[in-house]
Enzyme design. Sequence first.
Site, PDB file in Angstrom:
ATOM      1  N   LYS A  13      22.096  71.192 -56.570  1.00 50.41           N
ATOM      2  CA  LYS A  13      23.023  70.445 -56.718  1.00 50.41           C
ATOM      3  C   LYS A  13      24.797  71.089 -56.987  1.00 50.41           C
ATOM      4  O   LYS A  13      25.360  70.591 -56.859  1.00 50.41           O
ATOM      5  CB  LYS A  13      23.372  69.167 -57.833  1.00 50.41           C
ATOM      6  CG  LYS A  13      21.660  68.901 -57.703  1.00 50.41           C
ATOM      7  CD  LYS A  13      20.740  68.436 -58.902  1.00 50.41           C
ATOM      8  CE  LYS A  13      20.680  69.470 -59.585  1.00 50.41           C
ATOM      9  NZ  LYS A  13      19.514  69.581 -59.889  1.00 50.41           N
ATOM     10  N   ARG A  88      19.084  62.441 -66.646  1.00 50.26           N
ATOM     11  CA  ARG A  88      17.822  63.000 -66.330  1.00 50.26           C
ATOM     12  C   ARG A  88      16.726  62.678 -67.250  1.00 50.26           C
ATOM     13  O   ARG A  88      15.135  62.533 -66.726  1.00 50.26           O
ATOM     14  CB  ARG A  88      17.413  64.348 -66.784  1.00 50.26           C
ATOM     15  CG  ARG A  88      17.806  65.387 -65.814  1.00 50.26           C
ATOM     16  CD  ARG A  88      17.484  67.091 -67.087  1.00 50.26           C
ATOM     17  NE  ARG A  88      17.190  67.954 -65.973  1.00 50.26           N
ATOM     18  CZ  ARG A  88      18.206  68.691 -65.917  1.00 50.26           C
ATOM     19  NH1 ARG A  88      19.645  68.819 -65.697  1.00 50.26           N
ATOM     20  NH2 ARG A  88      17.803  70.321 -65.220  1.00 50.26           N
ATOM     21  N   ARG A 127      18.239  82.929 -56.511  1.00 52.78           N
ATOM     22  CA  ARG A 127      19.321  82.345 -56.970  1.00 52.78           C
ATOM     23  C   ARG A 127      20.049  83.612 -58.017  1.00 52.78           C
ATOM     24  O   ARG A 127      19.558  83.835 -58.606  1.00 52.78           O
ATOM     25  CB  ARG A 127      18.635  81.069 -57.811  1.00 52.78           C
ATOM     26  CG  ARG A 127      20.424  80.530 -59.011  1.00 52.78           C
ATOM     27  CD  ARG A 127      20.317  79.315 -58.999  1.00 52.78           C
ATOM     28  NE  ARG A 127      19.456  78.668 -59.899  1.00 52.78           N
ATOM     29  CZ  ARG A 127      19.372  77.729 -60.431  1.00 52.78           C
ATOM     30  NH1 ARG A 127      19.800  75.830 -59.680  1.00 52.78           N
ATOM     31  NH2 ARG A 127      18.414  77.016 -60.712  1.00 52.78           N
ATOM     32  N   ARG A 161      18.731  83.215 -64.415  1.00 53.33           N
ATOM     33  CA  ARG A 161      19.279  82.556 -64.948  1.00 53.33           C
ATOM     34  C   ARG A 161      17.927  82.745 -65.993  1.00 53.33           C
ATOM     35  O   ARG A 161      17.151  83.269 -65.569  1.00 53.33           O
ATOM     36  CB  ARG A 161      18.982  81.408 -64.815  1.00 53.33           C
ATOM     37  CG  ARG A 161      20.568  80.290 -64.466  1.00 53.33           C
ATOM     38  CD  ARG A 161      20.607  78.807 -64.173  1.00 53.33           C
ATOM     39  NE  ARG A 161      19.491  78.677 -64.894  1.00 53.33           N
ATOM     40  CZ  ARG A 161      19.830  77.283 -64.286  1.00 53.33           C
ATOM     41  NH1 ARG A 161      20.831  76.397 -63.567  1.00 53.33           N
ATOM     42  NH2 ARG A 161      18.815  76.918 -65.239  1.00 53.33           N
ATOM     43  N   ARG A 172       9.912  72.554 -65.786  1.00 55.25           N
ATOM     44  CA  ARG A 172      10.876  71.840 -64.730  1.00 55.25           C
ATOM     45  C   ARG A 172      10.468  70.955 -63.925  1.00 55.25           C
ATOM     46  O   ARG A 172      10.978  70.106 -64.092  1.00 55.25           O
ATOM     47  CB  ARG A 172      11.696  73.011 -64.489  1.00 55.25           C
ATOM     48  CG  ARG A 172      12.902  73.674 -65.873  1.00 55.25           C
ATOM     49  CD  ARG A 172      13.497  74.974 -65.439  1.00 55.25           C
ATOM     50  NE  ARG A 172      14.724  74.648 -64.357  1.00 55.25           N
ATOM     51  CZ  ARG A 172      15.161  75.874 -64.110  1.00 55.25           C
ATOM     52  NH1 ARG A 172      13.830  77.299 -64.193  1.00 55.25           N
ATOM     53  NH2 ARG A 172      15.981  76.521 -62.532  1.00 55.25           N
TER      54      ARG A 172
HETATM   55  P1  ADP Z   1      18.065  73.490 -62.839  1.00 59.35           P
HETATM   56  O1  ADP Z   1      20.353  73.628 -62.165  1.00 59.35           O
HETATM   57  O2  ADP Z   1      17.992  74.259 -62.136  1.00 59.35           O
HETATM   58  O3  ADP Z   1      18.318  71.868 -62.714  1.00 59.35           O
HETATM   59  P2  ADP Z   1      19.984  72.459 -65.048  1.00 59.35           P
HETATM   60  O4  ADP Z   1      21.118  73.346 -65.064  1.00 59.35           O
HETATM   61  O5  ADP Z   1      21.112  71.392 -64.874  1.00 59.35           O
HETATM   62  O6  ADP Z   1      19.162  73.547 -64.272  1.00 59.35           O
HETATM   63  O7  ADP Z   1      19.628  72.735 -65.943  1.00 59.35           O
HETATM   64  C1  ADP Z   1      18.898  73.779 -66.871  1.00 59.35           C
HETATM   65  C2  ADP Z   1      17.983  73.333 -68.540  1.00 59.35           C
HETATM   66  O8  ADP Z   1      19.240  72.284 -69.474  1.00 59.35           O
HETATM   67  C3  ADP Z   1      17.064  72.173 -68.360  1.00 59.35           C
HETATM   68  O9  ADP Z   1      15.887  72.692 -68.146  1.00 59.35           O
HETATM   69  C4  ADP Z   1      17.360  71.444 -69.418  1.00 59.35           C
HETATM   70  O10 ADP Z   1      15.823  72.536 -70.354  1.00 59.35           O
HETATM   71  C5  ADP Z   1      18.044  71.692 -69.930  1.00 59.35           C
HETATM   72  N1  ADP Z   1      18.958  70.291 -69.162  1.00 59.35           N
HETATM   73  C6  ADP Z   1      19.947  70.029 -68.897  1.00 59.35           C
HETATM   74  N2  ADP Z   1      20.965  68.808 -68.404  1.00 59.35           N
HETATM   75  C7  ADP Z   1      19.433  68.373 -69.630  1.00 59.35           C
HETATM   76  C8  ADP Z   1      19.895  66.460 -69.168  1.00 59.35           C
HETATM   77  N3  ADP Z   1      20.669  66.237 -69.059  1.00 59.35           N
HETATM   78  N4  ADP Z   1      18.733  66.706 -70.397  1.00 59.35           N
HETATM   79  C9  ADP Z   1      17.682  67.163 -70.981  1.00 59.35           C
HETATM   80  N5  ADP Z   1      17.779  68.249 -70.758  1.00 59.35           N
HETATM   81  C10 ADP Z   1      19.156  69.313 -69.544  1.00 59.35           C
HETATM   82  P1  ADP Z   2      20.718  72.751 -58.676  1.00 63.79           P
HETATM   83  O1  ADP Z   2      22.150  72.939 -59.050  1.00 63.79           O
HETATM   84  O2  ADP Z   2      19.912  71.764 -57.370  1.00 63.79           O
HETATM   85  O3  ADP Z   2      19.480  73.701 -59.309  1.00 63.79           O
HETATM   86  P2  ADP Z   2      21.670  75.590 -56.529  1.00 63.79           P
HETATM   87  O4  ADP Z   2      22.805  74.689 -56.478  1.00 63.79           O
HETATM   88  O5  ADP Z   2      21.422  76.562 -58.010  1.00 63.79           O
HETATM   89  O6  ADP Z   2      20.971  74.333 -57.078  1.00 63.79           O
HETATM   90  O7  ADP Z   2      20.536  76.064 -55.251  1.00 63.79           O
HETATM   91  C1  ADP Z   2      19.886  76.925 -55.484  1.00 63.79           C
HETATM   92  C2  ADP Z   2      19.898  77.982 -55.074  1.00 63.79           C
HETATM   93  O8  ADP Z   2      19.384  77.747 -53.327  1.00 63.79           O
HETATM   94  C3  ADP Z   2      20.859  79.046 -54.945  1.00 63.79           C
HETATM   95  O9  ADP Z   2      20.644  80.345 -54.597  1.00 63.79           O
HETATM   96  C4  ADP Z   2      21.390  78.079 -53.595  1.00 63.79           C
HETATM   97  O10 ADP Z   2      22.814  79.340 -53.373  1.00 63.79           O
HETATM   98  C5  ADP Z   2      20.527  77.807 -52.436  1.00 63.79           C
HETATM   99  N1  ADP Z   2      20.985  76.291 -52.053  1.00 63.79           N
HETATM  100  C6  ADP Z   2      21.289  75.230 -52.222  1.00 63.79           C
HETATM  101  N2  ADP Z   2      21.617  75.168 -51.011  1.00 63.79           N
HETATM  102  C7  ADP Z   2      20.868  75.940 -50.021  1.00 63.79           C
HETATM  103  C8  ADP Z   2      20.618  74.693 -49.201  1.00 63.79           C
HETATM  104  N3  ADP Z   2      21.387  73.963 -48.542  1.00 63.79           N
HETATM  105  N4  ADP Z   2      20.201  75.697 -48.116  1.00 63.79           N
HETATM  106  C9  ADP Z   2      19.718  77.252 -48.260  1.00 63.79           C
HETATM  107  N5  ADP Z   2      20.191  77.299 -49.576  1.00 63.79           N
HETATM  108  C10 ADP Z   2      20.679  76.284 -50.785  1.00 63.79           C
END
Ligand code: ADP
Ligand code: ADP
Length: 217
Positions: A13, A88, A127, A161, A172
Site C-alpha cells: 500500500k 481498518r 522492509r 520498523r 497484525r
Molecule cells: P502496515 O503498513 O504494516 O500495515 P501501518 O503502518 O499501516 O502498518 O500501521 C502500523 C500500526 O499502526 C498498526 O499495526 C496499528 O497498530 C496502527 N494503525 C495504523 N492505522 C490504523 C488504523 N486505521 N486503525 C487502527 N490502528 C492503526
Molecule cells: P504496506 O504499506 O502495505 O505495509 P509496503 O509498501 O511497505 O506495504 O511494502 C512492504 C515491503 O514489500 C517493502 O519492503 C516493499 O519494498 C516491498 N514491496 C512492495 N510491493 C512489492 C511488490 N509488488 N513486489 C515485491 N516487493 C514489494
Amino acid sequence: MNIILLGPPGAGKGTQARHLVDTRDMVQLSTGDMLREAKDSGTEMGKMVADVMARGDLVTDEIVIGLIREKLEDQTDHGGFIFDGFPRTLAQATALDELLKAAGKPLDHVIELGVNDEALVARIAGRSTCGNCGEVYHDVTKPQPADGKCVKCGSTDFKRRADDNEESLRNRLMEYYKKTSPLLGYYYAHELLRRVDGLAEIDDVQGDIAAILNDPA
Ligand code: ADP
Ligand code: ADP
Ligand code: ZN
C-alpha cells in the site's frame, strides 16, 4: 479522485501510494505514518499508542478517526486523497463515509492489493525505509542503492520498523483478517471494490492501479 488502498500489512500500500503522490499529485493519508510521527515526537497520544503498535494490535477507532478528520479539514486534496492503512474496521469505514459526505467529496475506488501470507512474511522481513523521506525499500526486491544513498533524497539514514518482527506480524495479520477483511464485503456491496494482483512486480501493480484510475466507469 479519492481512493482507499486496502490490504494486509506488507501488501504494498505505502509503495503504491507514494507512486501516486509522485505521478498524480495525490495526497497520501497513512494513519500508520501519522501514529509513528506522534510516537516519535513524544506526544501524549503517541505515548498511549506505542505499546499497542509494538504488539501489532489496532489503535482505537476514536484516535485514528480523529487523525483523519483533522487531515480532511486542514489538508488541500490536490489530485485527491489516498487512504493508506485506513479504514481498518467497519466503524472506521462508516466514519469515513460520513466525513467525506460532509466534505462533499466522493469515494471513487477501493483497491484491494491481493497477496498471500508467505509473501507478506518475506516482504515485512526485508522492509526498510528512508528515515528522511520515507521511500520504501526491500532487501531483495528493491535493495537500498549500493552507494548507501536514498534514490529519492540522498539521505544515508535507513530505518527498520520496530513492529516488523514475526510475532507482531502474526498479530497484525490476525487483526487484518478479523477486523479489516470484512471491509471487502462492505465496499463490494457499495460497488467500489476493485482488485489487483499484489504479488505482481511493483511496476505491474502500478500499471494495474493506473488502469483503474484511468477507467471512467
Ligand atoms: P502496515 O503498513 O504494516 O500495515 P501501518 O503502518 O499501516 O502498518 O500501521 C502500523 C500500526 O499502526 C498498526 O499495526 C496499528 O497498530 C496502527 N494503525 C495504523 N492505522 C490504523 C488504523 N486505521 N486503525 C487502527 N490502528 C492503526
Ligand atoms: P504496506 O504499506 O502495505 O505495509 P509496503 O509498501 O511497505 O506495504 O511494502 C512492504 C515491503 O514489500 C517493502 O519492503 C516493499 O519494498 C516491498 N514491496 C512492495 N510491493 C512489492 C511488490 N509488488 N513486489 C515485491 N516487493 C514489494
Ligand atoms: Zn529518502
